[in-house]
Design an enzyme around this catalytic site. Structure first.
Site, PDB file in Angstrom:
ATOM      1  N   GLU A 232      15.146  -4.631   0.709  1.00 56.39           N
ATOM      2  CA  GLU A 232      16.147  -4.168   1.554  1.00 56.39           C
ATOM      3  C   GLU A 232      15.760  -4.243   2.925  1.00 56.39           C
ATOM      4  OE1 GLU A 232      15.003  -0.426  -0.734  1.00 56.39           O
ATOM      5  OE2 GLU A 232      17.155  -0.350  -1.065  1.00 56.39           O
TER       6      GLU A 232
ATOM      7  N   GLU B 219      13.782  -1.085  -8.797  1.00 59.08           N
ATOM      8  CA  GLU B 219      13.868   0.295  -8.823  1.00 59.08           C
ATOM      9  C   GLU B 219      14.011   0.728 -10.325  1.00 59.08           C
ATOM     10  OE1 GLU B 219      15.131  -1.384  -6.403  1.00 59.08           O
ATOM     11  OE2 GLU B 219      14.609  -0.491  -4.421  1.00 59.08           O
TER      12      GLU B 219
HETATM   13  N1  CAA Z   1       3.735   0.718  -3.695  1.00 55.44           N
HETATM   14  C1  CAA Z   1       2.441   0.867  -3.714  1.00 55.44           C
HETATM   15  N2  CAA Z   1       1.321  -0.047  -4.147  1.00 55.44           N
HETATM   16  C2  CAA Z   1       1.875  -1.276  -4.397  1.00 55.44           C
HETATM   17  C3  CAA Z   1       3.213  -1.463  -4.539  1.00 55.44           C
HETATM   18  C4  CAA Z   1       4.073  -0.638  -4.149  1.00 55.44           C
HETATM   19  N3  CAA Z   1       5.366  -0.935  -4.229  1.00 55.44           N
HETATM   20  N4  CAA Z   1       3.423  -2.785  -5.119  1.00 55.44           N
HETATM   21  C5  CAA Z   1       1.850  -3.172  -5.093  1.00 55.44           C
HETATM   22  N5  CAA Z   1       1.352  -2.444  -5.046  1.00 55.44           N
HETATM   23  C6  CAA Z   1      -0.177  -2.400  -5.107  1.00 55.44           C
HETATM   24  C7  CAA Z   1      -0.808  -2.388  -6.700  1.00 55.44           C
HETATM   25  O1  CAA Z   1      -0.844  -0.955  -7.071  1.00 55.44           O
HETATM   26  C8  CAA Z   1      -2.093  -3.104  -6.401  1.00 55.44           C
HETATM   27  O2  CAA Z   1      -3.129  -1.863  -5.844  1.00 55.44           O
HETATM   28  P1  CAA Z   1      -4.485  -1.782  -6.853  1.00 55.44           P
HETATM   29  O3  CAA Z   1      -5.042  -3.033  -6.328  1.00 55.44           O
HETATM   30  O4  CAA Z   1      -5.087  -0.644  -6.161  1.00 55.44           O
HETATM   31  O5  CAA Z   1      -4.134  -1.221  -8.077  1.00 55.44           O
HETATM   32  C9  CAA Z   1      -2.060  -3.909  -5.389  1.00 55.44           C
HETATM   33  O6  CAA Z   1      -0.974  -3.475  -4.696  1.00 55.44           O
HETATM   34  C10 CAA Z   1      -1.698  -5.513  -5.971  1.00 55.44           C
HETATM   35  O7  CAA Z   1      -0.574  -5.333  -6.719  1.00 55.44           O
HETATM   36  P2  CAA Z   1      -0.845  -5.884  -8.334  1.00 55.44           P
HETATM   37  O8  CAA Z   1      -2.157  -5.601  -8.812  1.00 55.44           O
HETATM   38  O9  CAA Z   1       0.309  -5.138  -9.036  1.00 55.44           O
HETATM   39  O10 CAA Z   1      -0.282  -7.266  -7.940  1.00 55.44           O
HETATM   40  P3  CAA Z   1       0.247  -8.339  -8.983  1.00 55.44           P
HETATM   41  O11 CAA Z   1       0.199  -9.618  -8.392  1.00 55.44           O
HETATM   42  O12 CAA Z   1      -0.136  -8.144 -10.366  1.00 55.44           O
HETATM   43  O13 CAA Z   1       1.780  -7.958  -9.052  1.00 55.44           O
HETATM   44  C11 CAA Z   1       3.653  -7.242  -8.178  1.00 55.44           C
HETATM   45  C12 CAA Z   1       2.528  -8.072  -7.792  1.00 55.44           C
HETATM   46  C13 CAA Z   1       5.048  -7.975  -9.174  1.00 55.44           C
HETATM   47  C14 CAA Z   1       4.570  -7.252  -6.764  1.00 55.44           C
HETATM   48  C15 CAA Z   1       3.608  -5.824  -8.447  1.00 55.44           C
HETATM   49  O14 CAA Z   1       2.764  -5.533  -7.638  1.00 55.44           O
HETATM   50  C16 CAA Z   1       4.765  -4.972  -8.414  1.00 55.44           C
HETATM   51  O15 CAA Z   1       5.679  -4.992  -9.463  1.00 55.44           O
HETATM   52  N6  CAA Z   1       4.924  -3.983  -7.411  1.00 55.44           N
HETATM   53  C17 CAA Z   1       5.841  -3.023  -7.448  1.00 55.44           C
HETATM   54  C18 CAA Z   1       7.233  -3.634  -7.019  1.00 55.44           C
HETATM   55  C19 CAA Z   1       8.455  -2.427  -7.082  1.00 55.44           C
HETATM   56  O16 CAA Z   1       8.692  -1.946  -7.932  1.00 55.44           O
HETATM   57  N7  CAA Z   1       8.852  -2.259  -5.715  1.00 55.44           N
HETATM   58  C20 CAA Z   1       9.804  -1.202  -5.630  1.00 55.44           C
HETATM   59  C21 CAA Z   1       9.250  -0.039  -5.193  1.00 55.44           C
HETATM   60  S1  CAA Z   1      10.422   1.513  -5.272  1.00 55.44           S
HETATM   61  C22 CAA Z   1      11.241   1.201  -4.089  1.00 55.44           C
HETATM   62  O17 CAA Z   1      11.232   0.133  -3.022  1.00 55.44           O
HETATM   63  C23 CAA Z   1      12.302   2.186  -3.722  1.00 55.44           C
HETATM   64  C24 CAA Z   1      13.174   2.190  -2.560  1.00 55.44           C
HETATM   65  O18 CAA Z   1      14.077   1.482  -2.312  1.00 55.44           O
HETATM   66  C25 CAA Z   1      13.154   3.369  -1.454  1.00 55.44           C
END
Ligand code: CAA
Length: 259
Positions: A114, A134
């Site tokens: 976004e 999401e």
């Molecule tokens: N919020 C908070 N923490 C996050 C994050 C997020 N969106 N994305 C990643 N992190 C954190 C993880 O929790 C992790 O922290 P820890 O080491 O403390 O566990 C760290 O960053 C590294 O992430 P991963 O271990 O998950 O890394 P990966 O390489 O295995 O995966 C990824 C990478 C595919 C990007 C995965 O982190 C992921 O799926 N992240 C979430 C993506 C997501 O769902 N984004 C949408 C959020 S909701 C939103 O954005 C709503 C809106 O429009 C307002």
């Protein structure tokens, strides 16, 4: 004005903003929003700013979304307010007088995708990935994704991305018109500078007015953005969203109930 979560540098009228939370893959928390808001407010009428480049710290992520850990405990009303504030700050970027380029150096997911779409132009590294995941959390997008994705890639492709939560590659993003250019990883900033250096040779008033005119094209009477922040609050207040965020943090698959 430098804060630790948003690094700001300036050279020849171009401002470089680096979202700096690499341990959280540069997820957008309140501090990042505060710093972005402060920057774009302060520079709103500073025509010495010729352009802005936004990127993420490190090489893995541009921005992996809104900070899930920060909003997990919010109810529907607080969720709508969070979403509305994010939208308002992204509108400031979209309506900024000088071109803002997203130098997408990795994951651009949820709020990250976004943010790229609130910028005027997008340069992606080859390894960049885009998505609106999401629905995996039982949520709708909150920072304009349901509206700007349709604007950028059309309803058919947008609905597939929004309904599946699947990521697309930078090559696919280029093919679908979500980004302007794909460059070798590590060259996102240099390519963004080259693009801005070309634009800054043009008439500044014409650049300002062009940005504003193109934004006018999308100015509708039905306010999908308003619907979005209300629906974001509604989905965030649901049991499913609590389950989605808990499953993310506990690193397991969610079990949704439709409530
Ligand atoms: N919020 C908070 N923490 C996050 C994050 C997020 N969106 N994305 C990643 N992190 C954190 C993880 O929790 C992790 O922290 P820890 O080491 O403390 O566990 C760290 O960053 C590294 O992430 P991963 O271990 O998950 O890394 P990966 O390489 O295995 O995966 C990824 C990478 C595919 C990007 C995965 O982190 C992921 O799926 N992240 C979430 C993506 C997501 O769902 N984004 C949408 C959020 S909701 C939103 O954005 C709503 C809106 O429009 C307002």
């Amino acid at each position: 004005m430098n804060s630790s979560v948003l690094l700001i540098e300036q050279k020849d009228g171009i401002f470089y903003l680096t979202i700096n939370r690499p341990d959280a893959l540069n997820a957008l928390n309140k501090d990042v929003f505060d710093a972005l808001e402060q920057f774009f407010k302060e520079k709103k009428e500073d025509f010495g700013v010729k352009g802005v480049i936004i990127t993420g710290s490190g090489t893995k992520a541009f921005v992996a979304g809104a900070d899930i850990k920060e909003f997990i405990h919010l109810d529907a009303v607080a969720g709508a307010a969070l979403s509305k504030r994010g939208q308002d700050i992204f509108f400031m970027i979209e309506n900024f007088h000088a071109p803002v380029v997203a130098a997408v150096n990795g994951f651009a997911l949820g709020g990250g995708c976004e943010l790229t779409m609130a910028c005027h132009l997008r340069i992606a590294g080859e390894h960049a990935r885009f998505g609106q995941p999401e629905v995996n959390l039982g949520l709708v997008p909150g920072y304009g994704g349901s509206q700007r994705l349709v604007q950028n890639i059309g309803k058919t492709r947008a609905l597939k991305m929004l309904l599946t939560g699947d990521m697309i590659t930078s090559a696919q993003a280029l093919d679908w018109g979500l980004v302007n250019e794909v460059v070798p990883s590590g060259e996102e900033i240099v390519a963004s500078e080259a693009l801005l250096n070309k634009i800054t040779t043009k008439g500044p008033l014409a650049i300002q007015k062009t940005i504003s005119l193109v934004n006018d094209y999308f100015n509708k009477t039905v306010d999908g953005f308003e619907s979005e922040y209300k629906d974001f609050g509604y989905t965030l207040g649901s049991e499913d969203a609590k389950e989605g965020a808990a499953a993310f943090i506990e690193k397991r698959k969610p079990s949704f109930k439709g409530k």
